[in-house]
Design an enzyme around this catalytic site. Structure first.
Site, PDB file in Angstrom:
ATOM      1  N   THR A  69       0.833  -1.208   0.000  1.00 54.53           N
ATOM      2  CA  THR A  69       0.000   0.000   0.000  1.00 54.53           C
ATOM      3  C   THR A  69       0.868   1.259   0.000  1.00 54.53           C
ATOM      4  O   THR A  69       0.701   2.148  -0.848  1.00 54.53           O
ATOM      5  CB  THR A  69      -0.892   0.028   1.266  1.00 54.53           C
ATOM      6  OG1 THR A  69      -1.248  -1.296   1.633  1.00 54.53           O
ATOM      7  CG2 THR A  69      -2.115   0.883   1.066  1.00 54.53           C
ATOM      8  N   TRP A  71       3.981   1.713  -0.641  1.00 53.67           N
ATOM      9  CA  TRP A  71       4.807   1.769  -1.859  1.00 53.67           C
ATOM     10  C   TRP A  71       3.991   2.373  -3.004  1.00 53.67           C
ATOM     11  O   TRP A  71       4.436   3.278  -3.718  1.00 53.67           O
ATOM     12  CB  TRP A  71       5.226   0.332  -2.190  1.00 53.67           C
ATOM     13  CG  TRP A  71       6.445   0.167  -3.019  1.00 53.67           C
ATOM     14  CD1 TRP A  71       7.257   1.148  -3.513  1.00 53.67           C
ATOM     15  CD2 TRP A  71       6.990  -1.095  -3.449  1.00 53.67           C
ATOM     16  NE1 TRP A  71       8.272   0.575  -4.223  1.00 53.67           N
ATOM     17  CE2 TRP A  71       8.134  -0.787  -4.200  1.00 53.67           C
ATOM     18  CE3 TRP A  71       6.622  -2.433  -3.279  1.00 53.67           C
ATOM     19  CZ2 TRP A  71       8.917  -1.797  -4.780  1.00 53.67           C
ATOM     20  CZ3 TRP A  71       7.398  -3.420  -3.850  1.00 53.67           C
ATOM     21  CH2 TRP A  71       8.532  -3.112  -4.585  1.00 53.67           C
ATOM     22  N   HIS A 133      -8.474  -0.361   3.295  1.00 52.44           N
ATOM     23  CA  HIS A 133      -8.260  -1.814   3.301  1.00 52.44           C
ATOM     24  C   HIS A 133      -9.597  -2.566   3.293  1.00 52.44           C
ATOM     25  O   HIS A 133      -9.631  -3.766   3.571  1.00 52.44           O
ATOM     26  CB  HIS A 133      -7.494  -2.238   4.559  1.00 52.44           C
ATOM     27  CG  HIS A 133      -6.079  -1.743   4.619  1.00 52.44           C
ATOM     28  ND1 HIS A 133      -5.198  -1.881   3.589  1.00 52.44           N
ATOM     29  CD2 HIS A 133      -5.390  -1.144   5.632  1.00 52.44           C
ATOM     30  CE1 HIS A 133      -4.018  -1.383   3.946  1.00 52.44           C
ATOM     31  NE2 HIS A 133      -4.118  -0.920   5.168  1.00 52.44           N
ATOM     32  N   SER A 163       3.888 -10.243   7.252  1.00 55.22           N
ATOM     33  CA  SER A 163       4.166  -8.822   7.420  1.00 55.22           C
ATOM     34  C   SER A 163       3.172  -8.209   8.423  1.00 55.22           C
ATOM     35  O   SER A 163       3.536  -7.376   9.258  1.00 55.22           O
ATOM     36  CB  SER A 163       4.055  -8.130   6.063  1.00 55.22           C
ATOM     37  OG  SER A 163       4.278  -6.754   6.171  1.00 55.22           O
ATOM     38  N   LEU A 250      11.627   5.185  -5.062  1.00 59.15           N
ATOM     39  CA  LEU A 250      10.735   4.132  -4.536  1.00 59.15           C
ATOM     40  C   LEU A 250      11.488   2.860  -4.135  1.00 59.15           C
ATOM     41  O   LEU A 250      10.858   1.863  -3.780  1.00 59.15           O
ATOM     42  CB  LEU A 250       9.681   3.769  -5.596  1.00 59.15           C
ATOM     43  CG  LEU A 250       8.682   4.877  -5.965  1.00 59.15           C
ATOM     44  CD1 LEU A 250       7.916   4.496  -7.220  1.00 59.15           C
ATOM     45  CD2 LEU A 250       7.717   5.135  -4.808  1.00 59.15           C
ATOM     46  N   SER A 254      15.552   3.607  -0.091  1.00 57.77           N
ATOM     47  CA  SER A 254      15.171   5.037  -0.038  1.00 57.77           C
ATOM     48  C   SER A 254      13.932   5.228   0.824  1.00 57.77           C
ATOM     49  O   SER A 254      13.870   6.157   1.634  1.00 57.77           O
ATOM     50  CB  SER A 254      14.830   5.592  -1.417  1.00 57.77           C
ATOM     51  OG  SER A 254      15.871   5.457  -2.288  1.00 57.77           O
ATOM     52  N   MET A 255      12.954   4.341   0.652  1.00 52.08           N
ATOM     53  CA  MET A 255      11.718   4.512   1.424  1.00 52.08           C
ATOM     54  C   MET A 255      11.934   4.182   2.905  1.00 52.08           C
ATOM     55  O   MET A 255      11.322   4.787   3.776  1.00 52.08           O
ATOM     56  CB  MET A 255      10.579   3.689   0.824  1.00 52.08           C
ATOM     57  CG  MET A 255      10.060   4.355  -0.454  1.00 52.08           C
ATOM     58  SD  MET A 255       8.599   3.601  -1.172  1.00 52.08           S
ATOM     59  CE  MET A 255       7.380   3.706   0.131  1.00 52.08           C
ATOM     60  N   PHE A 285       8.635  -0.391  10.210  1.00 55.34           N
ATOM     61  CA  PHE A 285       7.545  -0.541   9.232  1.00 55.34           C
ATOM     62  C   PHE A 285       8.104  -1.073   7.911  1.00 55.34           C
ATOM     63  O   PHE A 285       7.577  -2.004   7.321  1.00 55.34           O
ATOM     64  CB  PHE A 285       6.862   0.818   9.026  1.00 55.34           C
ATOM     65  CG  PHE A 285       5.654   0.726   8.149  1.00 55.34           C
ATOM     66  CD1 PHE A 285       4.388   0.540   8.679  1.00 55.34           C
ATOM     67  CD2 PHE A 285       5.778   0.810   6.765  1.00 55.34           C
ATOM     68  CE1 PHE A 285       3.271   0.441   7.863  1.00 55.34           C
ATOM     69  CE2 PHE A 285       4.675   0.706   5.938  1.00 55.34           C
ATOM     70  CZ  PHE A 285       3.420   0.526   6.491  1.00 55.34           C
TER      71      PHE A 285
HETATM   72  S1  PPS Z   1      -0.012  -1.091   5.407  1.00 54.81           S
HETATM   73  O1  PPS Z   1       0.235  -0.922   6.870  1.00 54.81           O
HETATM   74  O2  PPS Z   1      -1.092  -2.051   5.174  1.00 54.81           O
HETATM   75  O3  PPS Z   1      -0.229   0.174   4.709  1.00 54.81           O
HETATM   76  O4  PPS Z   1       1.340  -1.759   4.873  1.00 54.81           O
HETATM   77  P1  PPS Z   1       1.806  -1.825   3.349  1.00 54.81           P
HETATM   78  O5  PPS Z   1       2.435  -0.551   2.981  1.00 54.81           O
HETATM   79  O6  PPS Z   1       0.703  -2.349   2.510  1.00 54.81           O
HETATM   80  O7  PPS Z   1       2.889  -2.972   3.373  1.00 54.81           O
HETATM   81  C1  PPS Z   1       4.116  -2.879   4.077  1.00 54.81           C
HETATM   82  C2  PPS Z   1       5.018  -3.905   3.424  1.00 54.81           C
HETATM   83  O8  PPS Z   1       5.497  -3.370   2.170  1.00 54.81           O
HETATM   84  C3  PPS Z   1       6.915  -3.338   2.221  1.00 54.81           C
HETATM   85  N1  PPS Z   1       7.415  -2.204   1.435  1.00 54.81           N
HETATM   86  C4  PPS Z   1       8.282  -2.325   0.424  1.00 54.81           C
HETATM   87  N2  PPS Z   1       8.840  -3.429  -0.141  1.00 54.81           N
HETATM   88  C5  PPS Z   1       9.710  -3.223  -1.155  1.00 54.81           C
HETATM   89  N3  PPS Z   1      10.061  -1.984  -1.620  1.00 54.81           N
HETATM   90  C6  PPS Z   1       9.506  -0.859  -1.101  1.00 54.81           C
HETATM   91  N4  PPS Z   1       9.841   0.342  -1.552  1.00 54.81           N
HETATM   92  C7  PPS Z   1       8.565  -1.019  -0.027  1.00 54.81           C
HETATM   93  N5  PPS Z   1       7.842  -0.154   0.719  1.00 54.81           N
HETATM   94  C8  PPS Z   1       7.145  -0.903   1.605  1.00 54.81           C
HETATM   95  C9  PPS Z   1       7.231  -3.212   3.702  1.00 54.81           C
HETATM   96  O9  PPS Z   1       8.574  -3.521   3.968  1.00 54.81           O
HETATM   97  C10 PPS Z   1       6.247  -4.216   4.267  1.00 54.81           C
HETATM   98  O10 PPS Z   1       6.573  -5.560   3.940  1.00 54.81           O
HETATM   99  P2  PPS Z   1       7.465  -6.527   4.852  1.00 54.81           P
HETATM  100  O11 PPS Z   1       7.333  -7.880   4.227  1.00 54.81           O
HETATM  101  O12 PPS Z   1       6.926  -6.477   6.234  1.00 54.81           O
HETATM  102  O13 PPS Z   1       8.866  -6.000   4.742  1.00 54.81           O
END
Ligand code: PPS
Length: 323
Positions: A69, A71, A133, A163, A250, A254-255, A285
């Site tokens: 989300t 991302w 969601h 996650s 992205l 970086s994030m 997070f």
């Molecule tokens: S939420 O709380 O529902 O809004 O969470 P959401 O953003 O959907 O998901 C968080 C997971 O996305 C991973 N994430 C990323 N992965 C790869 N690249 C980028 N740039 C990225 N940004 C967010 C984040 O690490 C969480 O996954 P997990 O598996 O826990 O690492």
């Protein structure tokens, strides 16, 4: 239609509720319509969410939690704001791209003074960007008549559930083991479950002209392709140089290092409110950002149970999203 709910009476729901310690003391409900498991507090706002006035030029982002989300929010915000990287780095994503039902996850006891996320979403200047969601039956009903652009992002259920476990430990101080949490997940006793309601219902809608179906796995495999596809859906032009800039901004690192996207302040504030100690080292997070790593974290027995559960749910459907 009015939204109501009934107390979820299941031993695993009681176990999960107790595992939160300070939170969700009123337990969980199953909504009608939608059959969604939510903290009882959700019913305070569910009708306002369902009656939320939708505009044609809104852009909605809908996911099951932990499916990519944030991302996608960052990508969509940048595309909709002329790639304004400066403002993106200065302003938290929660302010730039409100999370509609967020207020309804705040326990009633500490709700006073919590920002009204429904109002925040409503009061944005056009074009508004809204994250949710919720499954189709609980989303604002005008979504299905006004038909603004909706982006749905799916992620493998094992990775999303794992996650979500770490998210609950980090933000809500959950005190169960990963396998214990996953057992609750498979039994549809975790907030926002059943997973399949969200994913399969949007899978059926994926070819509607106002709906874009993306996946976390595609973003990992070829982020540039997802950037181009999403830009085209939003009627935005991007040059190859801009695609490269976006890929850089992205990237996971970086994030993770960007306070406007890594939710550091949100995590700290939640832990302080719940009188939890600072987050254990290494837990944040932006946690791992991998595809398939969850299999190594759950027990082999849980991995087998998950596989069976997946087979049971996709049998008889044409689903070919991430598994
Ligand atoms: S939420 O709380 O529902 O809004 O969470 P959401 O953003 O959907 O998901 C968080 C997971 O996305 C991973 N994430 C990323 N992965 C790869 N690249 C980028 N740039 C990225 N940004 C967010 C984040 O690490 C969480 O996954 P997990 O598996 O826990 O690492």
């Amino acid at each position: 239609m009015s939204v109501s709910g009934e107390r979820l009476r299941h031993p695993l729901a009681e176990r999960l509720s107790a595992g939160f310690e300070h939170r969700y003391g009123d337990g969980f409900v199953v909504t009608r319509p939608g059959g969604l498991v939510m903290p009882a507090e959700f019913l305070l706002d569910a009708q306002r969410v369902h009656d939320f006035p939708v505009r044609q030029d809104d852009v909605w982002l809908v996911t099951f939690p932990k499916s990519g989300t944030t991302w996608t929010q960052e990508l969509v915000w940048l595309l909709m704001n002329d790639l304004d990287f400066e403002t993106a780095k200065e302003t938290c994503i929660t302010k730039r791209f409100p999370y509609l039902e967020h207020v309804s996850l705040v326990p009633a006891a500490v709700r006073q003074g919590a920002p009204d996320s429904i109002r925040q979403a409503a009061d944005q200047p056009a074009p508004r960007l809204v994250k949710s969601h919720l499954p189709p039956a609980l989303l604002p009903r005008q979504l299905w008549t006004v038909k603004p652009k909706i982006i749905y992002v799916a992620r493998s259920p094992k990775d999303a559930a794992t996650s979500f476990y770490y998210h609950n430990c980090l933000i809500h101080g959950l005190k169960l083991s990963l396998d214990e949490f996953l057992e609750c997940f498979l039994a549809d006793c975790v907030q926002f479950t059943p997973y399949w309601t969200s994913v399969l219902e949007f899978w059926k809608l994926r070819n509607e002209p106002n709906i874009l179906w993306n996946t976390y796995e595609e973003m990992k495999q070829d982020l540039g392709a997802v950037i181009r596809k999403t830009a085209a859906f939003l009627d935005k032009e991007v040059t190859e140089e801009q695609v490269r800039q976006l890929e850089q901004h992205l990237s996971f690192s970086s994030m993770r290092d960007n306070p406007a996207t890594n939710y550091g302040g949100v995590v700290e504030a939640s832990r302080q409110r719940l009188r939890l100690p600072p987050a254990p080292g290494g837990l944040s997070f932006m946690r791992e950002g991998q595809v398939g790593a969850s299999r190594r974290r759950m027990s082999p027995e849980m991995d087998r149970r998950f596989d069976q559960w997946i087979r049971d749910h996709v049998r008889g459907t044409d689903y070919s999203g991430p598994l």
